[in-house]
Structures are given as C-alpha cells and as structure tokens.
Design a protein around this motif. Structure first.
Motif, PDB file in Angstrom:
ATOM      1  N   SER A  57       0.838  -1.189   0.000  1.00 51.14           N
ATOM      2  CA  SER A  57       0.000   0.000   0.000  1.00 51.14           C
ATOM      3  C   SER A  57       0.882   1.252   0.000  1.00 51.14           C
ATOM      4  O   SER A  57       1.911   1.300   0.674  1.00 51.14           O
ATOM      5  N   LEU A  59       2.608   2.476  -2.516  1.00 50.44           N
ATOM      6  CA  LEU A  59       3.767   2.491  -3.425  1.00 50.44           C
ATOM      7  C   LEU A  59       3.477   3.219  -4.738  1.00 50.44           C
ATOM      8  O   LEU A  59       4.354   3.372  -5.573  1.00 50.44           O
ATOM      9  N   GLY A  60       2.230   3.645  -4.890  1.00 53.09           N
ATOM     10  CA  GLY A  60       1.905   4.431  -6.089  1.00 53.09           C
ATOM     11  C   GLY A  60       1.254   3.643  -7.213  1.00 53.09           C
ATOM     12  O   GLY A  60       1.326   4.059  -8.380  1.00 53.09           O
ATOM     13  N   THR A  63      -1.767   5.655  -8.695  1.00 53.91           N
ATOM     14  CA  THR A  63      -1.230   6.841  -9.378  1.00 53.91           C
ATOM     15  C   THR A  63      -0.619   6.436 -10.723  1.00 53.91           C
ATOM     16  O   THR A  63      -0.832   7.105 -11.735  1.00 53.91           O
ATOM     17  N   LYS A  77      -5.906  10.624  -4.408  1.00 54.13           N
ATOM     18  CA  LYS A  77      -5.627  10.872  -2.986  1.00 54.13           C
ATOM     19  C   LYS A  77      -4.883  12.191  -2.920  1.00 54.13           C
ATOM     20  O   LYS A  77      -4.030  12.466  -3.758  1.00 54.13           O
ATOM     21  N   ASP A  79      -3.067  13.447  -0.282  1.00 52.28           N
ATOM     22  CA  ASP A  79      -1.784  13.484   0.426  1.00 52.28           C
ATOM     23  C   ASP A  79      -1.235  12.075   0.673  1.00 52.28           C
ATOM     24  O   ASP A  79      -1.908  11.086   0.447  1.00 52.28           O
ATOM     25  N   THR A 197      12.658   8.823  -5.237  1.00 47.88           N
ATOM     26  CA  THR A 197      13.199   8.888  -3.868  1.00 47.88           C
ATOM     27  C   THR A 197      14.615   8.319  -3.817  1.00 47.88           C
ATOM     28  O   THR A 197      15.219   8.276  -2.747  1.00 47.88           O
ATOM     29  N   VAL A 250       8.166   6.746 -11.960  1.00 48.54           N
ATOM     30  CA  VAL A 250       7.607   7.836 -11.153  1.00 48.54           C
ATOM     31  C   VAL A 250       6.200   8.067 -11.701  1.00 48.54           C
ATOM     32  O   VAL A 250       6.015   8.125 -12.912  1.00 48.54           O
ATOM     33  N   GLY A 251       5.234   8.130 -10.817  1.00 47.94           N
ATOM     34  CA  GLY A 251       3.865   8.391 -11.251  1.00 47.94           C
ATOM     35  C   GLY A 251       3.410   9.754 -10.792  1.00 47.94           C
ATOM     36  O   GLY A 251       3.890  10.280  -9.791  1.00 47.94           O
ATOM     37  N   TYR A 268       9.228  19.273  -6.164  1.00 42.89           N
ATOM     38  CA  TYR A 268      10.081  19.213  -4.973  1.00 42.89           C
ATOM     39  C   TYR A 268      10.657  20.608  -4.724  1.00 42.89           C
ATOM     40  O   TYR A 268      10.717  21.415  -5.670  1.00 42.89           O
TER      41      TYR A 268
HETATM   42  P1  GTP Z   1      -2.973   1.692  -2.028  1.00 44.75           P
HETATM   43  O1  GTP Z   1      -4.168   1.983  -2.878  1.00 44.75           O
HETATM   44  O2  GTP Z   1      -3.183   2.089  -0.601  1.00 44.75           O
HETATM   45  O3  GTP Z   1      -2.514   0.294  -2.132  1.00 44.75           O
HETATM   46  O4  GTP Z   1      -1.777   2.622  -2.525  1.00 44.75           O
HETATM   47  P2  GTP Z   1      -1.241   2.804  -3.993  1.00 44.75           P
HETATM   48  O5  GTP Z   1      -0.141   1.863  -4.223  1.00 44.75           O
HETATM   49  O6  GTP Z   1      -2.336   2.752  -4.972  1.00 44.75           O
HETATM   50  O7  GTP Z   1      -0.612   4.250  -3.957  1.00 44.75           O
HETATM   51  P3  GTP Z   1      -1.199   5.604  -4.474  1.00 44.75           P
HETATM   52  O8  GTP Z   1      -1.171   5.659  -5.965  1.00 44.75           O
HETATM   53  O9  GTP Z   1      -2.494   5.828  -3.834  1.00 44.75           O
HETATM   54  O10 GTP Z   1      -0.112   6.580  -3.956  1.00 44.75           O
HETATM   55  C1  GTP Z   1       0.170   6.743  -2.618  1.00 44.75           C
HETATM   56  C2  GTP Z   1       0.879   8.066  -2.414  1.00 44.75           C
HETATM   57  O11 GTP Z   1       2.139   8.037  -3.048  1.00 44.75           O
HETATM   58  C3  GTP Z   1       0.109   9.255  -3.018  1.00 44.75           C
HETATM   59  O12 GTP Z   1       0.190  10.332  -2.157  1.00 44.75           O
HETATM   60  C4  GTP Z   1       0.865   9.552  -4.281  1.00 44.75           C
HETATM   61  O13 GTP Z   1       0.781  10.902  -4.625  1.00 44.75           O
HETATM   62  C5  GTP Z   1       2.252   9.139  -3.927  1.00 44.75           C
HETATM   63  N1  GTP Z   1       2.974   8.687  -5.104  1.00 44.75           N
HETATM   64  C6  GTP Z   1       2.495   7.980  -6.120  1.00 44.75           C
HETATM   65  N2  GTP Z   1       3.448   7.741  -7.021  1.00 44.75           N
HETATM   66  C7  GTP Z   1       4.559   8.346  -6.552  1.00 44.75           C
HETATM   67  C8  GTP Z   1       5.892   8.466  -7.066  1.00 44.75           C
HETATM   68  O14 GTP Z   1       6.238   7.973  -8.112  1.00 44.75           O
HETATM   69  N3  GTP Z   1       6.775   9.153  -6.311  1.00 44.75           N
HETATM   70  C9  GTP Z   1       6.436   9.721  -5.145  1.00 44.75           C
HETATM   71  N4  GTP Z   1       7.354  10.377  -4.503  1.00 44.75           N
HETATM   72  N5  GTP Z   1       5.204   9.624  -4.637  1.00 44.75           N
HETATM   73  C10 GTP Z   1       4.262   8.954  -5.339  1.00 44.75           C
END
Ligand code: GTP
Ligand code: MG
Length: 422
Positions: A57, A59-60, A63, A77, A79, A197, A250-251, A268
């Motif tokens: 969860s 990891l993006g 996104t 989302k 934040d 990161t 990167v998403g 950033y």
């Molecule tokens: P779950 O639905 O909980 O399993 O999470 P997920 O894997 O779908 O992640 P999600 O896309 O919801 O992203 C979680 C957070 O990470 C969000 O705040 C995004 O903005 C951020 N995020 C997504 N992709 C990246 C990325 O490539 N780099 C960084 N730094 N942050 C990211």
C-alpha cells in the motif's frame, strides 16, 4: 491497373517442413492487402487488455495506472497517507474503462490489490492473487468448452506490474515469494516504485541487485522478444526498452509548468521530477512496452503459453488423456521413402503380371503352331500316299502296255487321258 511484383510461396502439400519454393508474381493478386483487412476488423472490434497491479500500500499503484492511461480510474488521494490499519484480507478490486485514441478503442481493465504486504503475517498474501488469476483462466476455459462459443469474454490477466519498494538494497523475502509463485501464471513486470526517492546511482545498483536476485531465484520476468528481421527502428526501440528492465518509475498526473513547458510531474523544493522525461525515470519505456510495442505479445504469451499450461494441467487433473497419435508428425523424408517403396512394389507386381500374360500368350501360339504343323504333316503324308498309289497304278499300266496287254480301264474319263492307238 497498378503493376506490382510480389513473391508467392508454394507448398507442395507433403509437409509444412518441406522447403518452400518462392515464385515471383507477374501482376497484382491482392493478398498483400490482407494485413489491412485484419487491421480494419481489429480496429472495428476494438481491443481489450487486462492489467494487474500488485504491491504494498502506498507504493503508487493507483497513481501509476492513472498516469499510464491518462484517465481517472481512481479518485485521487490528496496526500501521502498510506493506510496504517492492517486489513484482515487482501481485497481485490477491478476497474474498467473504455478509452479511445485516434479512433482506436481500448477496453482497459485494471485489477488492483490494495494493502498487499500489509499483514502482520504475509506468508500467504500471494494466494488470493493467484486464485484470482486462476479463476479468470477457469472462466475462460468454461466458455471455450461451451457448445456455443460466439460470445467468449476474455478476462484473463495479460500483465502484472509488481511494485518493488524503493529500498535500494535487495528484494524482500515477500517479493521473492510472490514472484516465485506467480511467474509461471502471469507475465511479470517488476518496477521500482517511486524511483524519485532514489539517486541515479542508487537506481542503477538497485536494478543490478534485483536482476541478480531474480536470476538467483530462477524467476522469469517478461522481456520483449527481439526479432532480428524487424525494421531497425523497432529493433533499437525494443533493445532500449529491454535495457531499462526493471523500470524505475515515477507516477503523477499533476500538471506543472517548467520553463514555460507544461509537464506532468512531482514538485520538490529543489525542482520538478518529470514523469514523461526519459532523463528522469523509465515511465515512458514502461508505457511504450505495455501499450506501443508489446501489448499483443503480452496477450499472445498469456494465451499460448501461460493459459495453455493451466488448461493442460486442469484437464489432466480431471482425467482427460490426450491421444498424441493424432498429432504424429510426418517426416517428409520418411514419407517420401515409404511412398517410393510402395511405388516400387507396385511396379514389381505389374511386371510379374505382364510376364505371366506374355508366357501364356507364347504358349498358346506355340500350341497353335504345333497343331498346324501336325496338320500339315498329316496332309503331307496323305498326299505322299496318294501319289505313291498313283505311281504304282501307272507303273502297273506301263507294265501291261509293254507286255501287250490291254490296260485296265475303269472308266471313260481315264481313257481320255491316255489315248491308245487301236
Ligand atoms: P494503495 O491503494 O493504498 O494500495 O496505494 P497505492 O499503491 O495505490 O498508492 P497511491 O497511488 O495511492 O499513492 C500513494 C501516495 O504516493 C500518493 O500520495 C501519491 O501521490 C504518492 N505517489 C504515487 N506515485 C509516486 C511516485 O512515483 N513518487 C512519489 N514520490 N510519490 C508517489
Ligand atoms: Mg491504490
């Protein structure tokens, strides 16, 4: 009519492995338009693709899916608040969207696995995912086995993006366990999540480490096939894509302005990480492979290798046995030798039959000749005897005449032939 030259391959019907002869066509036949017919039909029908995203969860995953297809499949989302709660089960979620680009329709389904890896005990977290993949294969197999197969819906998973946490160290035991369990069931595409990161050097060493871990554990991941005879641009594109595996991505769908340019990226304090910039990350390469160059290969491999293996295992476990004799491969050389032997035997038989008929005819002829010889001989004998008799009679007459006796006359006709002086 436009004069075109092409080449035609003529198979001689013996076997598909028999070397084919290629003939130049004098005029235009029209089959070179076949790819266009296929293209038109495919565009009309539209395409479909089912993608699975797996990873911890936060990891993006959501996104990245939004970034990939430029659609809001998920509510954004605002934040970084990955759920701290430990869900009791892994909940799989399927989202679908019909998307269109330049008149080409794509039905995209995404299977998300929220919370994967968040359990206190993660031992069997791969199980519901494997079950889902197999249930989709089973559903497809059921449809295939129906009497009426006109509306077969293909919900099989064509690719699974596996998100690796950007630790910069090595694969976690959970990553290894998951990929080991799944690599023979689905096309695995491992990616380094949130690669912004990590520094460039960290990404490079992490990639090397991941690849060596994968090969150490004999885990097979999807790699595009390189066809030497493809056009040079495609060969270069595919080699370039392959060299970036595992993609460090990167998403982000947020639109930012950099030096007057509108870009998608992440802001950033020290600058902007651009999603679509190949200098910044491998997102573009991942999208190219998934959508531009290898979507069909992913689907094809799923159908012909991964699903086929599932199907065979399942049918065998149900007691179905394959009669391999119906698939006996015909070796053209053996086949030709068999045909030659049959032909020779036929010729020998014909020769023997002809000899017999000939001998029969000769015998018949010989018999006929012998018969006519005997006949001639008998006639010759009769004639000889008749002449001898005549000669004796004449001799008798002669003697009588010489002795002054009147010859014996039997009838008048005979007198005529021998006139006497009275
Ligand atoms: P779950 O639905 O909980 O399993 O999470 P997920 O894997 O779908 O992640 P999600 O896309 O919801 O992203 C979680 C957070 O990470 C969000 O705040 C995004 O903005 C951020 N995020 C997504 N992709 C990246 C990325 O490539 N780099 C960084 N730094 N942050 C990211
Ligand atoms: Mg998500």
């Amino acid at each position: 009519m436009v004069e075109r030259s092409g080449s035609i391959t003529i198979m001689n019907g013996l076997s598909a492995t028999t070397p084919a002869k290629t003939k130049k066509l004098g005029g235009y036949v029209g089959f070179s338009n076949y790819p266009n017919q296929v293209h038109r039909k495919a565009v009309k029908k539209g395409f479909y693709f089912t993608l699975m995203v797996v990873g911890e969860s936060g990891l993006g995953k959501s996104t990245l899916v939004n970034t990939l297809f430029n659609i809001g499949l998920y509510p954004e989302k605002s934040d970084v608040t990955p759920s701290k709660e430990t869900p009791k089960t892994i909940e799989l979620q399927t989202l679908s969207a019909d998307i269109e680009e330049s008149g080409v329709k794509l039905t995209l389904s995404v299977i998300d696995t929220p919370g994967f890896g968040d359990f206190v005990n993660n031992e069997d977290s791969w199980k519901p995912i494997l079950d889902n993949i197999e249930a989709r294969y089973s559903a497809y197999l059921d449809q295939e086995s129906r009497v009426n197969r006109s509306r077969v819906v293909d919900n099989r998973v064509h690719a699974c993006i596996y998100f690796i946490a950007p630790t910069g160290h090595a694969l976690k035991p959970l990553d290894v366990e998951f990929m080991k369990r799944l690599h023979t069931k689905v096309n695995l595409i491992p990616v380094i999540a949130k690669s912004d990161t990590l520094t460039e050097e960290e990404v490079a060493t992490f990639k090397e480490r991941i690849l060596s871990d994968l090969s150490f554990h004999n885990i097979q991941i999807f790699k595009p096939t390189l066809y030497e005879n493809d056009d040079p641009d495609t060969v270069a594109e595919v080699s370039e894509i392959t060299s970036k595996i595992p993609f460090a991505v990167v998403g982000g769908t947020e639109e930012l302005v950099v030096n007057g340019r509108k870009v998608r990226g992440r802001q950033y304090p020290w600058g902007v990480i651009e999603v679509d910039n190949e200098e910044h990350n491998d997102f573009v390469k991942l999208r190219q492979m998934l959508v531009r160059t290898n979507m069909e290969e992913l689907k094809d491999y799923t159908d012909t290798v991964l699903y086929e293996k599932f199907r065979t295992d399942k049918l065998q476990s149900q007691g179905h046995v394959q009669d391999n004799t119906v698939f006996k491969e015909i070796n053209p050389v053996t086949k030709m030798e068999e045909e030659r032997q049959l032909h020779e035997a036929k010729m020998l038989k014909m020769e023997a039959e002809m000899k017999m008929v000939f001998q029969q005819k000769v015998q018949e002829k010989e018999q006929k000749l012998k018969n006519s010889e005997d006949e001639l001989y008998a006639r010759h004998k009769d004639l000889k005897e008749a002449l001898e008799k005549q000669r004796q009679e004449l001799e008798e007459k002669k003697k009588r005449l010489e002795s002054g006796l009147r010859p014996m006359t039997d009838d008048k006709s005979k007198k005529k032939g021998f006139p006497f002086k009275q």
